[in-house]
Structures are given as C-alpha cells and as structure tokens.
Design a protein around this motif. Sequence first.
Motif, short mmCIF file in Angstrom:
data_model
loop_
_atom_site.label_atom_id
_atom_site.label_comp_id
_atom_site.label_asym_id
_atom_site.label_seq_id
_atom_site.Cartn_x
_atom_site.Cartn_y
_atom_site.Cartn_z
N MET A 65 1.04 -1.27 -0.01
CA MET A 65 0.22 -0.04 0.21
C MET A 65 0.97 1.34 -0.22
O MET A 65 0.58 2.11 -0.66
N TYR A 66 1.87 1.22 0.78
CA TYR A 66 2.78 2.41 0.94
C TYR A 66 3.35 2.77 -0.52
O TYR A 66 3.66 3.73 -1.07
N ILE A 67 4.18 1.33 -1.30
CA ILE A 67 4.72 1.37 -2.39
C ILE A 67 3.74 2.11 -3.51
O ILE A 67 4.08 2.97 -4.36
N PHE A 68 2.50 1.89 -3.57
CA PHE A 68 1.41 2.19 -4.29
C PHE A 68 1.34 3.83 -4.18
O PHE A 68 0.96 4.66 -5.49
N CYS A 69 1.80 4.40 -3.14
CA CYS A 69 1.56 5.76 -3.09
C CYS A 69 3.03 6.50 -3.05
O CYS A 69 3.15 7.83 -3.08
#
Length: 361
Positions: A65-69
């Motif tokens: 989820m963090y990488i997606f942001c």
Amino acid sequence: MKTLIAAYSGVLRGTGSSILSALQDLFSIPWLNKSKVEKQLQVISVLQWVLSFLVLGITCSLIFMYIFCTDCWLISVLYFTWLVFDWNTPKKGGRRSKWVRNWAVWRYFRDYFPIRLVKTHNLLTTRNYIFGYHPHGIMGLGAFCNFSTEATEVGKKFPGIRPYLATLAGNFRVPVLREYLMSGGICPVNRDTIDYLLSKNGSGNAIIIVVGGAAESLNSTPGKNAVTLKNRKGFVKLALRHGADLVPIYSFGENEVYKQIIFEEGSWGRWVQKKFQKYIGFAPCLFHGRGFFSSNTWGLVPYSKPITTVVGEPITIPKLEHPSQKDIDLYHGMYMESLVKLFDKHKTKFGLPETEVLEVN
C-alpha cells in the motif's frame, strides 16, 4: 643481508603466532561457543516462523500500500495484476518448492524443540489420504515442521506421498504470505481445494487437516491432552466422497510449547474469542513463551519442549458419492477409536503416565 632476512622471518613467524593466538582467543569467547551459536540459530529460526505466522501478512500488505503511494507504484500494480491471474493457484495444489522445503533453517527449527516424526505403518502410493492432526496447539508447530518442510524427512519416511498441510483460506488472499505458504506445500482448507487434490491430482496425495481448528486452540495449555472431535465430521464426509483413507495423527508435546490464559465459558474473554472465530476464522489467544535472549523472561519464542508426531494406521475408506449420515457416523466412530488407541499405545513412550486419558470433546 642474511641477518636482515633472518630478522624479517622471525617477525613473520612472530606475527603468524600472534594471529593464530588471537584467533584461538576469539573462538574461546563464550558467545562464540559453537553449541551456543547453534542454540541462537535455532531460536532465530523459530522466531522468524512465529513472526511470519503473526505479522508477515499484514506487514506485506502495508508495504504494498505504501509503495502504491510512491513513485514506485508500478511495482504494486504489476504484483496485484499478476495476483488476479494467479488467484486460483492455491486451490490447485499451489507451487511447492523442494528448495524451500529443504532450507537449513528448518533443521535448526526442528532441533530447537526438538521435533520428531514417527512412522508406524506404510502408506500405499496408489491411494489418497486425509491425515487428521491432533491437537492444534497454539500454532501447530509440529504440523508445520513435519509436513511443510523436509526437516524430519517426511518424503523419505513416506516415499511417493505428497503432503499438503491445510490452513485458513484467508491466508492465501494476502500478498507474499501466500507465496511463502505455497512454497512449503500448504493449501487452503476448503472443499474446492480438497476436492481438486483428491480427484484431479492423481494418487499419493495426503491432506493434513488440523481437525480441532481454532476451537481447540482456545483450550491449549501445558499438561492437557484434549481434542475437539466429537462433532467434527466434515473431513470424514470428504474422505467417503473421494474414497480417501483416514490416518489419525497425535502430536505429543504440541500443547507444551506455549502458556495461555484460558477464559472460562461465559466470560467476556471467551465471548470475544468465539466472535472472532465465527466471523474471521481464527480465535485470538493470549499466550506467551520465553524471551529471545533468556528463557526466564516472557516473549514470543516457544519453550523448547519435545514434540513427537506419531502417524497412525490408515483406515480404509470406501468411495461413496453420496454418503449417508449413518455412513459418516460409522467411520467417524472408527476414526475416534483409532485415535484413542494411538494415544494409549504411545503415551508412556513420551513421558505420560499410564493413567493419562485422552479427552475427546
């Protein structure tokens, strides 16, 4: 000139002696003692599995989820796109990895307790099997080590048999964790998966089901030998539908490796646990083992108590496409009787008194 060479040689010899002496002193340091190093490696190997069991799934989900942001969002998109196409792989046996199952870390894991696998009868490669594993314990450490790794040489003891340890289907919806589980030959414990493995995957398949499940884990405590089985008949029905032989398994010591706070029936704590079990599939347990650095402190590392998993005699099951309740009750009764006999036959070999009785709930 000869004098200089002799002096230089003397320095070299002196230096060599000093280095050798220093190395000997280094390896004599208590924390570098070979047996202590091995013990720490064993503790680390067990702790990594416990942490994987507890937090790997949510940790990997948060990372993606963090990488997606971030500017690397494409990594998350590509992984989840692939995940959509790979969604049904766990239901078809997964991606077992011989390399992962033979990792050295699992041998350290085995030796920490230690864990042993005892074979009592041969299994035919022309048949399929459902293994009933008892008891659940807190994490089923014996089930994992014996059937999802080659640390106890399950492949050599049962040649031609492919073990599949069945666990919660929800684990296979979590990124990375699903890959880790599948590499060990772990599969979802649902009807679609079991139907596939027992009907479309040839013969020689052995599905290990921890029959007592979450309900049994709630009563797991040292010194108690109890199984939740009387009303668990679904695995018998599946065995009859596919003509898969039933094999009872009892793991002596599985309940000894963690201490748990047991909430009484009717208490708020037990109410919360049962709600989790009903809606999520697992029951949160308040348990503890020893600390990482000391066995005298509390922590997540299980206590190093022996776990001995005894695989009993297979019960030959006929293939009935539509088994009646009478058929299910008959073979369920045979299975319970066989499990109790297995326990009684081996209990004194593993430290239990002759008077110990297996409690079947």
